[in-house]
Each structure stands twice: as C-alpha cells, then as structure tokens.
Design a protein around this motif. Structure first.
Motif, PDB file in Angstrom:
ATOM      1  N   LEU A 129     -22.942 -50.425  21.244  1.00 23.53           N
ATOM      2  CA  LEU A 129     -23.951 -51.372  20.784  1.00 23.53           C
ATOM      3  C   LEU A 129     -24.384 -50.983  19.376  1.00 23.53           C
ATOM      4  O   LEU A 129     -24.831 -49.855  19.150  1.00 23.53           O
ATOM      5  CB  LEU A 129     -25.154 -51.361  21.725  1.00 23.53           C
ATOM      6  N   VAL A 130     -24.243 -51.908  18.451  1.00 19.09           N
ATOM      7  CA  VAL A 130     -24.612 -51.665  17.060  1.00 19.09           C
ATOM      8  C   VAL A 130     -25.892 -52.422  16.740  1.00 19.09           C
ATOM      9  O   VAL A 130     -25.930 -53.660  16.792  1.00 19.09           O
ATOM     10  CB  VAL A 130     -23.486 -52.100  16.102  1.00 19.09           C
ATOM     11  N   GLY A 147     -30.010 -66.410  -1.269  1.00 18.34           N
ATOM     12  CA  GLY A 147     -30.401 -65.882  -2.561  1.00 18.34           C
ATOM     13  C   GLY A 147     -29.323 -65.030  -3.210  1.00 18.34           C
ATOM     14  O   GLY A 147     -28.129 -65.184  -2.958  1.00 18.34           O
ATOM     15  N   GLY A 148     -29.753 -64.070  -4.000  1.00 18.54           N
ATOM     16  CA  GLY A 148     -28.816 -63.292  -4.803  1.00 18.54           C
ATOM     17  C   GLY A 148     -28.513 -61.910  -4.268  1.00 18.54           C
ATOM     18  O   GLY A 148     -27.940 -61.079  -4.988  1.00 18.54           O
ATOM     19  N   PHE A 149     -28.873 -61.636  -3.007  1.00 14.26           N
ATOM     20  CA  PHE A 149     -28.705 -60.277  -2.487  1.00 14.26           C
ATOM     21  C   PHE A 149     -28.429 -60.336  -0.997  1.00 14.26           C
ATOM     22  O   PHE A 149     -28.965 -61.184  -0.281  1.00 14.26           O
ATOM     23  CB  PHE A 149     -29.978 -59.461  -2.735  1.00 14.26           C
ATOM     24  N   SER A 150     -27.572 -59.435  -0.542  1.00 13.02           N
ATOM     25  CA  SER A 150     -27.330 -59.304   0.906  1.00 13.02           C
ATOM     26  C   SER A 150     -26.968 -57.855   1.213  1.00 13.02           C
ATOM     27  O   SER A 150     -26.135 -57.251   0.550  1.00 13.02           O
ATOM     28  CB  SER A 150     -26.201 -60.240   1.365  1.00 13.02           C
ATOM     29  N   MET A 151     -27.626 -57.317   2.226  1.00 14.42           N
ATOM     30  CA  MET A 151     -27.375 -55.934   2.634  1.00 14.42           C
ATOM     31  C   MET A 151     -27.456 -55.839   4.143  1.00 14.42           C
ATOM     32  O   MET A 151     -28.315 -56.458   4.778  1.00 14.42           O
ATOM     33  CB  MET A 151     -28.394 -54.984   2.002  1.00 14.42           C
ATOM     34  N   LEU A 152     -26.549 -55.068   4.721  1.00 20.89           N
ATOM     35  CA  LEU A 152     -26.557 -54.798   6.156  1.00 20.89           C
ATOM     36  C   LEU A 152     -26.610 -53.295   6.380  1.00 20.89           C
ATOM     37  O   LEU A 152     -25.894 -52.532   5.724  1.00 20.89           O
ATOM     38  CB  LEU A 152     -25.301 -55.359   6.822  1.00 20.89           C
ATOM     39  N   ALA A 153     -27.459 -52.881   7.291  1.00 21.30           N
ATOM     40  CA  ALA A 153     -27.515 -51.480   7.718  1.00 21.30           C
ATOM     41  C   ALA A 153     -27.142 -51.443   9.198  1.00 21.30           C
ATOM     42  O   ALA A 153     -27.762 -52.122  10.018  1.00 21.30           O
ATOM     43  CB  ALA A 153     -28.899 -50.896   7.501  1.00 21.30           C
ATOM     44  N   PHE A 154     -26.109 -50.663   9.525  1.00 20.74           N
ATOM     45  CA  PHE A 154     -25.594 -50.579  10.890  1.00 20.74           C
ATOM     46  C   PHE A 154     -25.872 -49.199  11.478  1.00 20.74           C
ATOM     47  O   PHE A 154     -25.858 -48.190  10.767  1.00 20.74           O
ATOM     48  CB  PHE A 154     -24.067 -50.767  10.922  1.00 20.74           C
ATOM     49  N   GLU A 190     -25.652 -45.848   9.357  1.00 15.60           N
ATOM     50  CA  GLU A 190     -26.635 -44.784   9.476  1.00 15.60           C
ATOM     51  C   GLU A 190     -26.574 -44.147  10.863  1.00 15.60           C
ATOM     52  O   GLU A 190     -26.382 -44.840  11.867  1.00 15.60           O
ATOM     53  CB  GLU A 190     -28.040 -45.325   9.241  1.00 15.60           C
ATOM     54  N   ALA A 191     -26.734 -42.829  10.902  1.00 20.12           N
ATOM     55  CA  ALA A 191     -26.781 -42.146  12.197  1.00 20.12           C
ATOM     56  C   ALA A 191     -27.999 -42.580  12.994  1.00 20.12           C
ATOM     57  O   ALA A 191     -27.956 -42.677  14.225  1.00 20.12           O
ATOM     58  CB  ALA A 191     -26.782 -40.630  11.986  1.00 20.12           C
ATOM     59  N   ASP A 192     -29.100 -42.837  12.306  1.00 21.66           N
ATOM     60  CA  ASP A 192     -30.321 -43.317  12.956  1.00 21.66           C
ATOM     61  C   ASP A 192     -30.767 -44.579  12.240  1.00 21.66           C
ATOM     62  O   ASP A 192     -31.273 -44.529  11.111  1.00 21.66           O
ATOM     63  CB  ASP A 192     -31.417 -42.246  12.908  1.00 21.66           C
ATOM     64  N   ILE A 193     -30.589 -45.708  12.880  1.00 24.20           N
ATOM     65  CA  ILE A 193     -30.878 -46.988  12.236  1.00 24.20           C
ATOM     66  C   ILE A 193     -32.349 -47.375  12.330  1.00 24.20           C
ATOM     67  O   ILE A 193     -32.827 -48.235  11.583  1.00 24.20           O
ATOM     68  CB  ILE A 193     -30.001 -48.092  12.866  1.00 24.20           C
ATOM     69  N   GLN A 194     -33.107 -46.745  13.223  1.00 24.91           N
ATOM     70  CA  GLN A 194     -34.458 -47.223  13.486  1.00 24.91           C
ATOM     71  C   GLN A 194     -35.392 -47.170  12.271  1.00 24.91           C
ATOM     72  O   GLN A 194     -36.219 -48.080  12.091  1.00 24.91           O
ATOM     73  CB  GLN A 194     -35.067 -46.480  14.672  1.00 24.91           C
ATOM     74  N   PRO A 195     -35.332 -46.151  11.399  1.00 27.71           N
ATOM     75  CA  PRO A 195     -36.183 -46.228  10.199  1.00 27.71           C
ATOM     76  C   PRO A 195     -35.908 -47.472   9.359  1.00 27.71           C
ATOM     77  O   PRO A 195     -36.831 -48.035   8.755  1.00 27.71           O
ATOM     78  CB  PRO A 195     -35.830 -44.943   9.443  1.00 27.71           C
ATOM     79  N   TYR A 196     -34.665 -47.943   9.311  1.00 27.81           N
ATOM     80  CA  TYR A 196     -34.345 -49.178   8.588  1.00 27.81           C
ATOM     81  C   TYR A 196     -34.939 -50.391   9.291  1.00 27.81           C
ATOM     82  O   TYR A 196     -35.415 -51.333   8.644  1.00 27.81           O
ATOM     83  CB  TYR A 196     -32.831 -49.333   8.441  1.00 27.81           C
ATOM     84  N   ARG A 197     -34.902 -50.373  10.608  1.00 29.83           N
ATOM     85  CA  ARG A 197     -35.480 -51.492  11.366  1.00 29.83           C
ATOM     86  C   ARG A 197     -36.992 -51.557  11.113  1.00 29.83           C
ATOM     87  O   ARG A 197     -37.556 -52.633  10.921  1.00 29.83           O
ATOM     88  CB  ARG A 197     -35.150 -51.334  12.851  1.00 29.83           C
ATOM     89  N   TRP A 198     -37.642 -50.399  11.108  1.00 30.28           N
ATOM     90  CA  TRP A 198     -39.081 -50.384  10.831  1.00 30.28           C
ATOM     91  C   TRP A 198     -39.354 -50.725   9.370  1.00 30.28           C
ATOM     92  O   TRP A 198     -40.367 -51.349   9.055  1.00 30.28           O
ATOM     93  CB  TRP A 198     -39.673 -49.025  11.186  1.00 30.28           C
TER      94      TRP A 198
END
Length: 327
Positions: A129-130, A147-154, A190-198
């Motif tokens: 699960l990603v 818009g002019g930007f797109s980023m994904l953190a997995f 990222e090894a730990d994605i939760q800081p990005y989610r927050w």
C-alpha cells in the motif's frame, strides 16, 4: 512479447485525470480509468486538459469504464490508483476497489486527509500500500485546469509485509515513480510519508473548512482579511503541533511552509484565485471530506492530549452545514 504494466485509476475527477494523463504519455504503461458521473463525456470525447506546466491536450485514456465491475472483467492490474473522494462516513474506498485488486496489485492511495490508509491495510493486508501525497493545483470544470507545478510524495505504508515482498514493492514503486518523473511530475519516495501528509494538511485542514464557513471566499480573499487570517493561522498552528506530536518529526517544509505565517504568505503568492474542494462540494450540496480532514485529526488530538479547539469548532459547523443540505 512482455506486456506493459497495467494501471487502473479509480476516480475520474481532476486528480485522476491529471495524473492519468501524465502516465499515459509514457510508452512503458497502459492507463485505464473508472469514471462515474462523467463517464459518457470521457468515453466519447476524452478530457480537455489545460495545464500551465504541460500545455493543452485532449487526453483519451486507454480504456474508460463506468464501473469497477466492468474494469474487473477487462484485465488484472499491476497498479490501482485510488483517486476517489475520501468519505468513510458514506462508503469504504477499500471495499469499492476490491474487485480489481489481485495478489500482484500495488495499491496507491491518492486521497486527502489523515488516517486514510487504515481501511486499505485492513482489507488488503498482503498487498503493498502506497500512501501518496499530491502537491498540485487542479480542478475540473468544462476543462481540467492545472497550474504550473506538480509533485508527488510516495511512501510504502505497510512495511510489516514479508521482507522479499517489500523489496519487490520498492522496485515496483521506483518504476512508477520514474515514469512520473519522465513525464515532468516531480516525484520522491520517502521512508516515512506521514510528515508530508501532515505538511499538506496544514493547508487542507484549515482553508477547506474555513472557506465553507466564509460562504465562498477564495483562499487569497481569506488571508487578506485580518480576522479570517488569524483564524486560519491559529488552526494551522494546531495542525503543526498535532502533526509533530503524532509523527514525532518535523515537517519537510514543502513550498517553504514552516509555520502558519509562511503558509498564509504562500497563499498570498498564488497568482490565480484558489477555491477549496470542500467549498466546491458544499456549493454543489455534495458530501464533504469532513471526516478525514477534521474528525480523524481530532480523534488523534484527543488520543495524544493535544488541544485543538479551532478544529473542533470547524468540524461542528461544517457538519451542521452538510446536514442542512436536505432542509
């Protein structure tokens, strides 16, 4: 001849359309999509994409399905991208995709909010699960406007799966991440994605409910008003404190957002008016993602002993607004 990996996107709204479009530009994967309300339009005419970053194009997915059942009859899938609204009070997103998940499927959850992963872990304990956090401005009207930007953190959420399977899952994630990069989407694992989610929730958890209560204001209009900006910043501060308590880590500072004041300055810097998804849902009298944006964080706050009076007040008000739809 080796078959290309098959990607199925469940949810044909703005997020599903944008990232399906980018993946479909690659010759390394095939991309199909499950639509509901816009099935006929997409089936006949495709998506009209207008992007400041990628240009304008008509995007026609490889296959367009009007139901999960139809998609399940067509093929097995290597990747299932969940781009449904996260509405756990109305339906179980994990159960909805169950017919298209095989033992070989990687599930990628592109949903907003906090605590969105647990239904998938419970329903599919042996599938990788990603948890995916998207930093993007996109909306669907007559066109899909980006818009002019797109980023994904997995980040792989269920790291307790068997070691060999985890190695395979990392390889599989690196492959799809590289496909996104090749098509112009910034992508990190990222090894730990939760800081990005927050990190994303700093804006989601504040601007979404406040815009509903303000009766239709854009994010820029809200931060220009001294009283409303103060409400936003105090709500953001609760999210900063709670997120750091839950994750035990500092946030990554995406877009330079390191405190409430930098968050509101970031909003001011956006050149075009931004209207939140919760506001649009409210105006259309559709269910809002109030549980994953407010209720789940409030439950975590109670668990960790963090005071979040602004979030509790906002949750009470948006709940009343939604319950008033039928009156």
């Amino acid at each position: 001849m080796e078959l290309k990996p098959r990607v199925l996107i469940v949810g044909g709204g703005a997020i599903g359309a944008l990232f399906g479009w980018r993946l479909s530009q690659s010759d390394k994967v095939t991309v199909s999509i499950v639509c509901r309300s816009n099935y006929r339009q997409v089936k006949l005419h495709g998506y009209s994409m207008k992007s400041a970053q990628f240009g304008n194009q008509i995007y026609r997915p490889h296959r367009v399905f009007q139901s999960i059942e139809e998609a399940a009859l067509d093929a097995s899938y290597d990747y299932v991208i969940v781009a449904l609204k996260a509405l756990p009070n109305l339906y179980d997103s994990a159960e909805r995709i169950s017919m298209v998940v095989s033992p070989q499927t990687m599930i990628m959850v592109f949903q907003n909010g906090i605590g969105i992963e647990e239904p998938f872990v419970k329903r599919f304990p042996n599938n990788p699960l990603v948890s995916t956090v998207s930093f993007v401005s996109v909306k669907q009207e007559e066109h899909v406007k980006h818009g002019g930007f797109s980023m994904l953190a997995f980040g792989i959420h269920n790291k307790f799966i068997e070691r060999d399977e985890l190695i395979k899952a990392n390889d599989k994630l690196e492959f799809i991440s590289q496909v996104f990069i090749d098509q112009g989407v910034s992508s990190i694992i990222e090894a730990d994605i939760q800081p990005y989610r927050w990190q994303k929730h700093i804006l989601n958890g504040s601007t979404n409910p406040v815009s509903v209560i303000c009766g239709g204001a854009s994010c820029q209009e809200m931060v220009k008003n001294d009283y409303c900006r103060k409400l936003l910043e105090e709500t953001m501060q609760e999210i900063f404190v709670l997120g750091k308590k839950v994750t035990g880590k500092a946030f990554p500072g995406t877009d330079g957002i390191v405190d409430p004041q930098s968050a509101t300055q970031y909003i001011k810097s956006i050149p075009v008016p931004v209207y939140t998804s919760m506001l649009v849902d409210s105006q259309c009298k559709r269910p809002m993602e109030r549980d994953v944006i407010l209720k789940n964080p409030i439950m975590l706050a109670d668990k960790h002993g963090v005071d979040v009076p602004h979030m509790k007040a906002l949750y009470a008000m948006v709940t009343m607004i939604e319950e008033g739809y039928s009156k």
